[in-house]
Design a protein around this motif. Structure first.
Motif, mmCIF file in Angstrom:
data_model
loop_
_atom_site.group_PDB
_atom_site.id
_atom_site.type_symbol
_atom_site.label_atom_id
_atom_site.label_comp_id
_atom_site.label_asym_id
_atom_site.label_seq_id
_atom_site.Cartn_x
_atom_site.Cartn_y
_atom_site.Cartn_z
ATOM 1 N N SER A 52 99.879 53.735 134.086
ATOM 2 C CA SER A 52 98.661 53.379 134.821
ATOM 3 C C SER A 52 97.507 54.331 134.534
ATOM 4 O O SER A 52 96.463 54.260 135.180
ATOM 5 C CB SER A 52 98.945 53.367 136.334
ATOM 6 N N ILE A 53 97.678 55.221 133.554
ATOM 7 C CA ILE A 53 96.630 56.199 133.261
ATOM 8 C C ILE A 53 95.413 55.532 132.623
ATOM 9 O O ILE A 53 94.268 55.829 132.967
ATOM 10 C CB ILE A 53 97.165 57.310 132.330
ATOM 11 N N THR A 55 92.887 52.395 131.032
ATOM 12 C CA THR A 55 92.372 51.040 131.220
ATOM 13 C C THR A 55 92.789 50.191 130.017
ATOM 14 O O THR A 55 93.127 50.724 128.948
ATOM 15 C CB THR A 55 90.840 51.040 131.308
ATOM 16 N N PRO A 56 92.744 48.863 130.141
ATOM 17 C CA PRO A 56 93.011 48.022 128.969
ATOM 18 C C PRO A 56 92.112 48.350 127.780
ATOM 19 O O PRO A 56 92.548 48.295 126.629
ATOM 20 C CB PRO A 56 92.773 46.611 129.496
ATOM 21 N N ARG A 57 90.872 48.715 128.038
ATOM 22 C CA ARG A 57 89.963 49.068 126.940
ATOM 23 C C ARG A 57 90.458 50.320 126.211
ATOM 24 O O ARG A 57 90.448 50.392 124.976
ATOM 25 C CB ARG A 57 88.550 49.295 127.480
ATOM 26 N N ASP A 58 90.911 51.311 127.001
ATOM 27 C CA ASP A 58 91.479 52.525 126.400
ATOM 28 C C ASP A 58 92.701 52.182 125.556
ATOM 29 O O ASP A 58 92.857 52.678 124.431
ATOM 30 C CB ASP A 58 91.919 53.516 127.485
ATOM 31 N N LEU A 59 93.588 51.353 126.108
ATOM 32 C CA LEU A 59 94.832 51.021 125.412
ATOM 33 C C LEU A 59 94.559 50.199 124.158
ATOM 34 O O LEU A 59 95.232 50.380 123.140
ATOM 35 C CB LEU A 59 95.781 50.281 126.350
ATOM 36 N N ARG A 60 93.582 49.299 124.228
ATOM 37 C CA ARG A 60 93.209 48.548 123.022
ATOM 38 C C ARG A 60 92.780 49.512 121.917
ATOM 39 O O ARG A 60 93.185 49.367 120.758
ATOM 40 C CB ARG A 60 92.079 47.564 123.320
ATOM 41 N N THR A 77 98.625 46.178 132.727
ATOM 42 C CA THR A 77 99.199 47.462 133.121
ATOM 43 C C THR A 77 99.707 47.416 134.555
ATOM 44 O O THR A 77 99.322 46.541 135.343
ATOM 45 C CB THR A 77 98.148 48.580 133.013
ATOM 46 N N SER A 78 100.517 48.396 134.909
ATOM 47 C CA SER A 78 100.985 48.477 136.298
ATOM 48 C C SER A 78 99.812 48.738 137.247
ATOM 49 O O SER A 78 99.866 48.358 138.414
ATOM 50 C CB SER A 78 102.048 49.566 136.464
ATOM 51 N N ALA A 79 98.747 49.359 136.740
ATOM 52 C CA ALA A 79 97.553 49.566 137.569
ATOM 53 C C ALA A 79 96.894 48.229 137.913
ATOM 54 O O ALA A 79 96.489 47.991 139.061
ATOM 55 C CB ALA A 79 96.562 50.476 136.850
ATOM 56 N N ALA A 101 91.832 57.030 135.465
ATOM 57 C CA ALA A 101 90.836 55.964 135.350
ATOM 58 C C ALA A 101 91.447 54.571 135.329
ATOM 59 O O ALA A 101 90.857 53.621 135.864
ATOM 60 C CB ALA A 101 89.995 56.173 134.100
ATOM 61 N N GLY A 102 92.625 54.417 134.726
ATOM 62 C CA GLY A 102 93.245 53.092 134.689
ATOM 63 C C GLY A 102 93.456 52.522 136.070
ATOM 64 O O GLY A 102 93.239 51.325 136.313
#
Length: 271
Positions: A52-53, A55-60, A77-79, A101-102
């Motif tokens: 959950s750390i 955001t989807p943008r970060d993970l992308r 994400t779990s978040a 942030a996530g």
């Protein structure tokens, strides 16, 4: 792959990220081809993570750095699952968050107010900088009656230096201090799978979950009514599979073994 193809055709896919597509930030062979095959097939899919750390943008961006091009809206994400659960339970609520942030972004986006003054919920997620003061505040708020939610029960996570304490370990600390156990949203709670299915308008009878852990990915997929595939590139080793009282629909060496099925080149693949 015949057992995957019994019943309804496979129309939607869910896949774990760490241990299936990447190790840390190193791509697993076949991952790029698998995601490309999903996009080319037109089938709806989501990449799932208990982390959950980010955001989807970060993970992308992180996946793209590994050569794997996953759209931002195809990351769950779990978040995000936690935020969806909370807004369904108590719209426009308040929460005290221990996380990054996530998690804070996901809660803001569903209209939650983040506060340490008499919040409806204490929400615990991962962070690389757990603060004694923040944990103490969480303990006092839970003891005072705030509902206790945690993004996932993972006790530890990997790093290049070794294990790191994760949400489950800190949740245990708060539980020991307060006598209150949290409601965990992420895997192995099948709620994570059901929220993902809702996100892509999928149905359990026509969805496959791909994961690397019997005790999270496979059990939550099974309990949500999905067909499941275990890849042996992650946490669960092949010799451990028989020790579990349940089985995946299929066991494959890696995500590369599923590319032909997604592409429709395996006989009988659904479309």
């Amino acid at each position: 792959m015949s057992s995957l193809l019994t019943g309804r055709p496979v129309e939607t896919w869910l896949t774990d990220m760490d241990g299936v597509l990447v190790h840390e930030e190193v791509p697993i062979p076949g991952a790029t081809d698998f995601i490309q095959a999903l996009k080319s097939s037109g089938r709806r899919f989501l990449v799932l993570t208990n982390n959950s750390i980010f955001t989807p943008r970060d993970l992308r961006a992180r996946l793209l750095g590994s050569g794997i091009d996953v759209p931002e809206d195809a990351i769950w994400t779990s978040a995000l699952a936690t935020a969806q659960f909370l807004v369904d339970q108590r719209p426009q609520g308040t929460a005290y968050v221990v996380g990054e942030a996530g998690l804070t972004t996901a809660l803001h986006d569903v209209g939650y107010v983040l506060t340490d003054r008499d919040p409806d919920y204490v929400v615990l997620g991962e962070t690389r900088t757990y603060s004694f003061e923040a944990i103490t505040r969480a303990i006092r708020l839970v003891a005072a009656g705030a509902r206790f939610i945690a993004t996932n029960p993972d006790p530890s996570g990997p790093s290049q230096q070794g294990l790191l304490p994760a949400t489950g370990s800190v949740a245990a600390l708060i539980s020991t201090a307060t006598g209150r156990t949290p409601y965990f949203i992420g895997k192995p709670n099948p709620l994570m799978m059901r929220s993902a299915l809702n996100r892509i308008d999928g149905h359990s009878e026509s969805t496959v979950m791909v994961g690397d852990r019997m005790d999270t990915d496979i059990i939550s997929g099974l309990e949500a009514g999905l067909r499941t595939v275990l890849v042996t590139t992650g946490s669960t080793r092949p010799e451990q599979i028989e020790t579990f009282p349940y089985r995946p629909t299929e066991v494959v060496d890696s995500i590369a073994d599923l590319v032909a099925l997604v592409s429709g080149t395996d006989a009988g693949a659904g479309s």
